[in-house]
Design a protein around this motif. Sequence first.
Motif, PDB file in Angstrom:
ATOM      1  N   UNK A   1       0.839  -1.199   0.000  1.00  0.00           N
ATOM      2  CA  UNK A   1       0.000   0.000   0.000  1.00  0.00           C
ATOM      3  C   UNK A   1       0.875   1.251   0.000  1.00  0.00           C
ATOM      4  N   UNK A   2       0.530   2.252  -0.786  1.00  0.00           N
ATOM      5  CA  UNK A   2       1.383   3.442  -0.904  1.00  0.00           C
ATOM      6  C   UNK A   2       1.744   4.082   0.430  1.00  0.00           C
ATOM      7  N   UNK A   3       0.826   4.042   1.399  1.00  0.00           N
ATOM      8  CA  UNK A   3       1.119   4.669   2.685  1.00  0.00           C
ATOM      9  C   UNK A   3       2.185   3.920   3.478  1.00  0.00           C
ATOM     10  N   UNK A   4       2.473   2.654   3.077  1.00  0.00           N
ATOM     11  CA  UNK A   4       3.503   1.878   3.754  1.00  0.00           C
ATOM     12  C   UNK A   4       4.825   1.838   2.981  1.00  0.00           C
ATOM     13  N   UNK A   5       4.862   2.403   1.787  1.00  0.00           N
ATOM     14  CA  UNK A   5       6.122   2.424   1.044  1.00  0.00           C
ATOM     15  C   UNK A   5       7.225   3.188   1.792  1.00  0.00           C
ATOM     16  N   UNK A   6       6.913   4.274   2.514  1.00  0.00           N
ATOM     17  CA  UNK A   6       7.985   4.908   3.298  1.00  0.00           C
ATOM     18  C   UNK A   6       8.626   3.964   4.316  1.00  0.00           C
ATOM     19  N   UNK A   7       7.842   3.044   4.877  1.00  0.00           N
ATOM     20  CA  UNK A   7       8.393   2.055   5.806  1.00  0.00           C
ATOM     21  C   UNK A   7       9.373   1.133   5.079  1.00  0.00           C
ATOM     22  N   UNK A   8       8.978   0.675   3.903  1.00  0.00           N
ATOM     23  CA  UNK A   8       9.831  -0.216   3.104  1.00  0.00           C
ATOM     24  C   UNK A   8      11.103   0.500   2.675  1.00  0.00           C
ATOM     25  N   UNK A   9      10.966   1.715   2.158  1.00  0.00           N
ATOM     26  CA  UNK A   9      12.140   2.447   1.682  1.00  0.00           C
ATOM     27  C   UNK A   9      13.054   2.854   2.839  1.00  0.00           C
ATOM     28  N   UNK A  10      12.483   3.063   4.016  1.00  0.00           N
ATOM     29  CA  UNK A  10      13.307   3.341   5.196  1.00  0.00           C
ATOM     30  C   UNK A  10      14.146   2.127   5.565  1.00  0.00           C
ATOM     31  N   UNK A  11      13.576   0.919   5.410  1.00  0.00           N
ATOM     32  CA  UNK A  11      14.343  -0.294   5.652  1.00  0.00           C
ATOM     33  C   UNK A  11      15.462  -0.448   4.622  1.00  0.00           C
ATOM     34  N   UNK A  12      15.169  -0.108   3.377  1.00  0.00           N
ATOM     35  CA  UNK A  12      16.213  -0.125   2.355  1.00  0.00           C
ATOM     36  C   UNK A  12      17.363   0.796   2.766  1.00  0.00           C
ATOM     37  N   UNK A  13      17.012   1.999   3.180  1.00  0.00           N
ATOM     38  CA  UNK A  13      18.029   2.987   3.544  1.00  0.00           C
ATOM     39  C   UNK A  13      18.809   2.546   4.777  1.00  0.00           C
ATOM     40  N   UNK A  14      18.117   1.983   5.752  1.00  0.00           N
ATOM     41  CA  UNK A  14      18.774   1.547   6.993  1.00  0.00           C
ATOM     42  C   UNK A  14      19.824   0.477   6.734  1.00  0.00           C
ATOM     43  N   UNK A  15      19.504  -0.485   5.883  1.00  0.00           N
ATOM     44  CA  UNK A  15      20.377  -1.642   5.703  1.00  0.00           C
ATOM     45  C   UNK A  15      21.453  -1.432   4.640  1.00  0.00           C
ATOM     46  N   UNK A  16      21.258  -0.451   3.771  1.00  0.00           N
ATOM     47  CA  UNK A  16      22.242  -0.210   2.717  1.00  0.00           C
ATOM     48  C   UNK A  16      23.409   0.596   3.275  1.00  0.00           C
ATOM     49  N   UNK A  17      24.618   0.193   2.916  1.00  0.00           N
ATOM     50  CA  UNK A  17      25.801   0.923   3.356  1.00  0.00           C
ATOM     51  C   UNK A  17      25.884   2.266   2.645  1.00  0.00           C
ATOM     52  N   UNK A  18      26.444   3.287   3.289  1.00  0.00           N
ATOM     53  CA  UNK A  18      26.683   4.547   2.579  1.00  0.00           C
ATOM     54  C   UNK A  18      27.511   4.288   1.319  1.00  0.00           C
ATOM     55  N   UNK A  19      27.054   4.830   0.214  1.00  0.00           N
ATOM     56  CA  UNK A  19      27.713   4.567  -1.058  1.00  0.00           C
ATOM     57  C   UNK A  19      27.175   3.350  -1.778  1.00  0.00           C
ATOM     58  N   UNK A  20      26.267   2.605  -1.121  1.00  0.00           N
ATOM     59  CA  UNK A  20      25.653   1.437  -1.742  1.00  0.00           C
ATOM     60  C   UNK A  20      24.557   1.841  -2.710  1.00  0.00           C
ATOM     61  N   UNK A  21      24.137   0.907  -3.545  1.00  0.00           N
ATOM     62  CA  UNK A  21      23.229   1.217  -4.645  1.00  0.00           C
ATOM     63  C   UNK A  21      21.895   0.466  -4.534  1.00  0.00           C
ATOM     64  N   UNK A  22      20.861   1.098  -5.082  1.00  0.00           N
ATOM     65  CA  UNK A  22      19.511   0.546  -5.124  1.00  0.00           C
ATOM     66  C   UNK A  22      19.047   0.487  -6.568  1.00  0.00           C
ATOM     67  N   UNK A  23      18.469  -0.661  -6.966  1.00  0.00           N
ATOM     68  CA  UNK A  23      17.742  -0.751  -8.230  1.00  0.00           C
ATOM     69  C   UNK A  23      16.312  -1.145  -7.896  1.00  0.00           C
ATOM     70  N   UNK A  24      15.401  -0.237  -8.179  1.00  0.00           N
ATOM     71  CA  UNK A  24      13.976  -0.453  -7.951  1.00  0.00           C
ATOM     72  C   UNK A  24      13.293  -0.483  -9.309  1.00  0.00           C
ATOM     73  N   UNK A  25      12.568  -1.553  -9.596  1.00  0.00           N
ATOM     74  CA  UNK A  25      11.887  -1.671 -10.886  1.00  0.00           C
ATOM     75  C   UNK A  25      10.499  -2.249 -10.674  1.00  0.00           C
TER      76      UNK A  25
END
Length: 222
Positions: A125-149
């Motif tokens: 649900x769109x209102x929960x995407x910030x939760x998902x993307x926050x988890x992406x940001x939390x676990x990704x190392x600085x300088x790490x990359x994301x591919x979202x498709x």
Amino acid sequence: MTEPSYLAAVRESYDTVADDYSALVKTPSELDPLSRSMLTAFAELVQASDRGPVADLGCGPGRVTAHMAGLGVSAFGIDVSPKMIELARISYPDLRFSVGSMTALEIEDDTLGGILAYYSTHHTPPELLPVVFAEFHRTLAPGGHLLLAGHVGTGEHRRPTHGYGGHPVSYASYRLTTHQIAELVSEAGFTITAQLVQERDEELNWKFASFLAYKPTAEEPA
């Protein structure tokens, strides 16, 4: 945190269609040249940054995870569907797969070199995407990359009754605009470096988009 209620429908639906999904969905080598090029570019960026392994989130039967490994990237897969993970482990016994949710990843902070979310966030649900993307940001190392498709649209909310192989499903699907997705990714703290929007079928008006982004380092503003 308490598991979001929509995940039960996603889990049950993909457990139901897993065998037919695996038989019907294209392998990465069968994708169009532009889609393959985005996967290749992501792999090269991850290798160049050398920040850690890639987590393929919503990995399904593991084909894209294996494709990443074939490109020389250390990769593992996570999916909410136990049946999908079972198929992935059978097909690719040398790779690591586990059951889990993008809303609460069992991964330490700043440890991933890359996150791949390939057609795996459109049931959120769109209102929960910030939760998902926050988890992406939390676990990704600085300088790490994301591919979202994934699928994009004009904000449609769909509730299909049948999925792959004609099996009954109960999940919902959300097709946000590219602008909405880009805004959410940026608000989560990522810097977007590339966007690719493709037309799949003019009659059905299907579109899909890929976003390449990275997590800025401490010396670099988001």
